[in-house]
Design an enzyme around this catalytic site. Structure first.
Site, short mmCIF file in Angstrom:
data_model
loop_
_atom_site.label_atom_id
_atom_site.label_comp_id
_atom_site.label_asym_id
_atom_site.label_seq_id
_atom_site.Cartn_x
_atom_site.Cartn_y
_atom_site.Cartn_z
N SER A 89 1.44 -5.68 -7.30
CA SER A 89 2.65 -5.79 -6.48
C SER A 89 3.64 -6.84 -6.96
O SER A 89 4.79 -6.86 -6.50
CB SER A 89 2.28 -6.09 -5.03
OG SER A 89 1.71 -4.96 -4.43
N LYS B 25 6.80 -5.52 -8.05
CA LYS B 25 7.83 -5.12 -7.08
C LYS B 25 9.04 -6.04 -7.18
O LYS B 25 10.19 -5.61 -6.95
CB LYS B 25 7.25 -5.13 -5.67
CG LYS B 25 6.22 -4.03 -5.41
CD LYS B 25 5.61 -4.17 -4.02
CE LYS B 25 4.81 -2.94 -3.59
NZ LYS B 25 3.53 -2.77 -4.26
N TYR C 276 6.12 3.63 -11.14
CA TYR C 276 5.60 2.63 -10.20
C TYR C 276 4.23 2.11 -10.63
O TYR C 276 3.98 0.91 -10.65
CB TYR C 276 5.54 3.26 -8.81
CG TYR C 276 4.87 2.40 -7.77
CD1 TYR C 276 5.52 1.30 -7.24
CD2 TYR C 276 3.57 2.67 -7.35
CE1 TYR C 276 4.90 0.48 -6.30
CE2 TYR C 276 2.94 1.87 -6.39
CZ TYR C 276 3.61 0.79 -5.89
OH TYR C 276 2.98 -0.01 -4.96
N TYR D 277 2.81 -9.81 1.60
CA TYR D 277 2.33 -8.76 2.49
C TYR D 277 2.51 -9.18 3.95
O TYR D 277 3.45 -9.91 4.28
CB TYR D 277 0.86 -8.41 2.17
CG TYR D 277 0.63 -7.95 0.76
CD1 TYR D 277 1.35 -6.90 0.21
CD2 TYR D 277 -0.32 -8.57 -0.05
CE1 TYR D 277 1.12 -6.46 -1.09
CE2 TYR D 277 -0.56 -8.13 -1.35
CZ TYR D 277 0.17 -7.08 -1.86
OH TYR D 277 -0.08 -6.65 -3.13
N VAL E 161 -2.55 -7.41 -5.63
CA VAL E 161 -3.97 -7.30 -5.26
C VAL E 161 -4.93 -7.58 -6.40
O VAL E 161 -6.14 -7.70 -6.19
CB VAL E 161 -4.33 -5.91 -4.67
CG1 VAL E 161 -3.72 -5.72 -3.30
CG2 VAL E 161 -3.93 -4.81 -5.61
#
Lengths: 326, 326, 326, 326
Positions: free
Chosen positions: B73, B76, B200, B252, B270
């Site tokens: 992540s 992102k 992605y 998160y 993660v």
């Protein structure tokens, strides 16, 4: 930049403030006064005022800075601080989380969806009602006394209760009663529902001006130290925690957008008030390097419950003066 | 404090880093390796490393700082920056909001509950998949190329794709496919589902070390300016927006707690990585007054998907060194 | 009442059917053709037809009873029956519940809100996709073969696949793919996503007339017994279970209202079909004491996805003829 | 079958009832007494009783059929009927829908998720509280009087209020107060919250036996006609609507499963009562061709709030005697 030139630039900037206030007032028709509390609906949509409190004790003021308005959700910051100071941070956070939700301020869904129903943060109604219930004292009066003492230590006086607004809130607080009874059932409420709501709604109905909340912002900017009275009004760690909460949760479900485009810790109320602050930062060229508190009042409210004109004014100032904390 | 004394204090502090890493490693058993992507389950739970990148070009490193891990992540942040740089901020924000949600990273509920289903922010899967779809280029390769160019401009090289992790992700990406098809239906996806997911998931599978992400953090701390290469790698306003997003949504559904107790813009993955940063702030006495980037790797993951040992280490450092931005 | 008088009354009633069909056609403008599957948008909004199949083998037909239309969600009844017959009721119900939800037919929220995400019933998309995946056979062809055999045993022929509708569905099945991938992740899908969707969408695209579905309804009314062929086509307990499901879940999130105001087991499809049935009941004075199946086609769809004109017609008939099962 | 043989079969079947009651009592340990209302927690878990009321005036009774228990949610059926009779069906349905939800009986989520927050059905708390508020009369006493009159017309007497249970409910009704205040805000409550809750909770606290509710069921089975008193107690259309509601919503969020495996209109209460009924049906060979009402009491409650032993007993009887309405 020398101090003299800085001051010159500063003055020019301040001179522009009146023009900005006039400019942003014209957007008032895009918003409307909060109507769910009838007494708030009487506000003058076109009022807009700002007060910036500096650690030197001087203030910069423009527009309707002196118009009194009720704290509404801005009180959530103050009751949270009071609870942390009197009960301890860990006690408070065992009973209310500090997570933003993206939900409307009066949403009840999460209390059922997430077990055991701990309110997500103290800046939304469910969390603030929980906080009100855990203030020390076994009566609404003694609970309120704790908050009033804190406010007095920051602004040197106790705000009046706007009795008309309080009565209006009290009689129409159906959703807040729903939240409180839900919290009673799940065990998060530490006092009786009616007592808690009296505390919660009286805090919402305290009357202030932009100058008052600018002073509170200024003290938070200085980590709880009152630079004029030279006294630590609240512990640094409580001030830091509060500012973090204001950034992530302070502007209802527009908190993310506000952090993105204004970038300052702030808390709004549906009456049109915004309490914001700029932490000291010598790296920036702005006139508020030593930190300041900002109080804004503009009762034209947007879809999220924030002052529409106030947010526009703050966004402009933050960008013009490079105030963003990031 | 004089420069010499400052340096002395700095060195003493740095000397303590190894001890801290050893100390916090012992908490690894409270977490576990991410298991939903099988290849991540093979990580060594007890690894913990940190790299702090200073604008001088020097780095402070301790523990398993050199162990390669996949971005997950953390990508992102990078794809969001790339989209903003190539498409423009307003184009991107028309298609993805910047509001924190309090929901798990892979939640699909809000896409249905809120009409028209605009993803709430680019730091959760639904938003990041949307961002991947709007990267320029009409193939996954050309979309990826844009991101790789940005990364290269920051860390001077292109990261390897961990093919094993990518294959593992690709084969188990059922939930991400569900999100992508949902977004396809609501019109938020700007490319085909399979092409978008390839982009992605390949971004998630890029392999870095703590040094790489510390460098990225350092550049964000300097508002997009690369202080070693002396070049503005990305526009200041994109950097500011990204840091705001990291504070409100980066960790998160523990982002609020992280802002409250660490107080730094950060993004986790993660796999156990955390990209954090300290903006320059001369008002603080800490050794990173001129800003720094922090890269952490610790694959013991907590219930939210964040590195359990990494967050503990960062929290300790933030408090010891007074790094918090508020 | 003597048989002769009964027949007379019956005939008079049937004579009125054409007038009713004409009357209810005029409400078509209050609805619209399903548009999310492009090929369905081409239907003639004003068509309305009905066929009532009696256990004697005779049928009563009016209006556009002979217009072919695709089964759409009516296929959910047939695939559920096939799964129960081939896999056993308990096998099926371990993987899909039989609870109505009040949610739209394509809702995904409950799959995340309720752990472990078992679909609530086989009459909504999530449940029907799960059912399609558990049909026997390791290819879409063999899965479909099971359903076609069942249909053939009931109506004496195999319906054509409307290839244009299937292609239209296949290309726009984003939401169904989202549901299927979600179910794949939670372990409820027993076959690959694409294979399952091919089965599911081909079943939706089977072409029938009101006469075909009236016959199916008539067999269900007789607990699975085919009174013309004199053969038990499906076990009584499967027929009973299916009728219960039709009452509680058959008319999307208007099932409760349909049970309240029509009171018959029924299943609708967005193409405008309704399969309904009247169980035998000698206590009632109506002409269908021995049970009947009712097939309706009216492509003007209401907000819930049910045939607006069809429901109005059925409601009128149920009240006029006292058909309600309660 | 001749009448004589029928009677013989009937008697043999009834003789088995005592054995069945004894058998199903042994499952009581799989359930537990409702605990959220403290006074209910004192019930004897192992009690199980049944009364079947026939239109001839005779009853078939077994086990603890004479033990008094409070109506709890069974009162929802009766208050709904009273509201329909006194206000008219369309008035009632403008304020409460008749859709099953799949949610727990005390859920509040839908009131916020669906605008304008109309309760989904009168068999869950939100809907039943709404119904209580619309009963005629401007005091709790006069509202209750309407319901009591209806009950008296059906069972020939007015049930006692169990004061201990009412006090226990009143003091712990936090969730119901939350629901009522929420409904007050959204405008669905037609009386004051406290008055409404007094009505709602007093109805829950009315004390009955299985014989009483069996009689009510028998009258509903006969579409509102009291076959012993020879009087139409409530309009047929209200009885039909009520039976439809019982099938789709009567057994909490296990209504679908109950319809599937028992197949009778029924309403349960957390005290362990079940009011069920079998409409007349000459097509069936069962001993209750002419319709009957069934009252059950078994305080061992399952996860949904239904009598665990009662549902098992009913399911067995429904299958053995082929009672299912489908």
């Amino acid at each position: 930049m020398s101090q003299a030139i800085k001051q010159e630039v500063h003055n020019q900037r301040i001179d522009g403030l009146d023009k900005l206030v006039t400019h942003f007032r014209s957007f008032a028709t895009e918003g409307k006064c909060a109507s769910y509390i009838p007494a708030l609906g009487k506000a003058n949509l076109f009022q807009l005022g700002i007060c910036i409190a500096l650690p030197t004790g001087s203030t910069i003021r423009s527009g309707d800075w002196q118009v009194p308005f009720t704290l509404q959700s801005i009180s959530k910051v103050i009751s949270f601080i009071t609870a942390c100071v009197t009960r301890g941070i860990s006690y408070v956070l065992d009973r209310v989380d500090v997570e933003p939700t993206g939900d409307p301020f009066n949403s009840i869904i999460r209390l059922e969806m997430h077990k055991p129903g701990k309110p997500f943060n103290p800046m939304i109604n469910a969390g603030a009602i929980t906080v009100a219930s855990m203030l020390p004292g076994d009566s609404s009066q003694s609970k309120l006394e704790n908050v009033n003492q804190l406010i007095e230590s920051m602004i040197g006086k106790r705000p009046n209760l706007n009795e008309e607004v309080f009565q209006s809130e009290w009689q129409t607080a159906h959703r807040n009663r729903a939240l409180a009874y839900y919290l009673k059932e799940t065990g998060f409420l530490e006092a009786e529902v009616e007592e808690t709501l009296e505390v919660y709604l009286k805090l919402c109905s305290l009357e202030v001006t932009t100058e008052d909340i600018a002073m509170i912002g200024m003290i938070l900017a200085h980590d709880g130290y009152h630079p004029i009275q030279h006294v630590q009004v609240l512990p640094k760690e409580v001030a830091r925690l509060t500012k973090a909460l204001m950034i992530t949760c302070g502007m209802y479900n527009a908190s993310g957008k506000f952090a993105a485009f204004v970038g300052l810790p702030a808390k709004s109320g549906v009456s049109g008030g915004i309490l914001a602050l700029v932490p000291p930062n010598k790296n920036r060229e702005h006139p508020f390097q030593d930190g300041c508190g900002i109080g804004i009042y503009g009762p034209a409210i947007d879809e999220f419950g924030n002052s529409l004109t106030g947010v526009k004014l703050l966004k402009h100032l933050a960008q013009e003066w490079d105030l963003c904390i990031f």
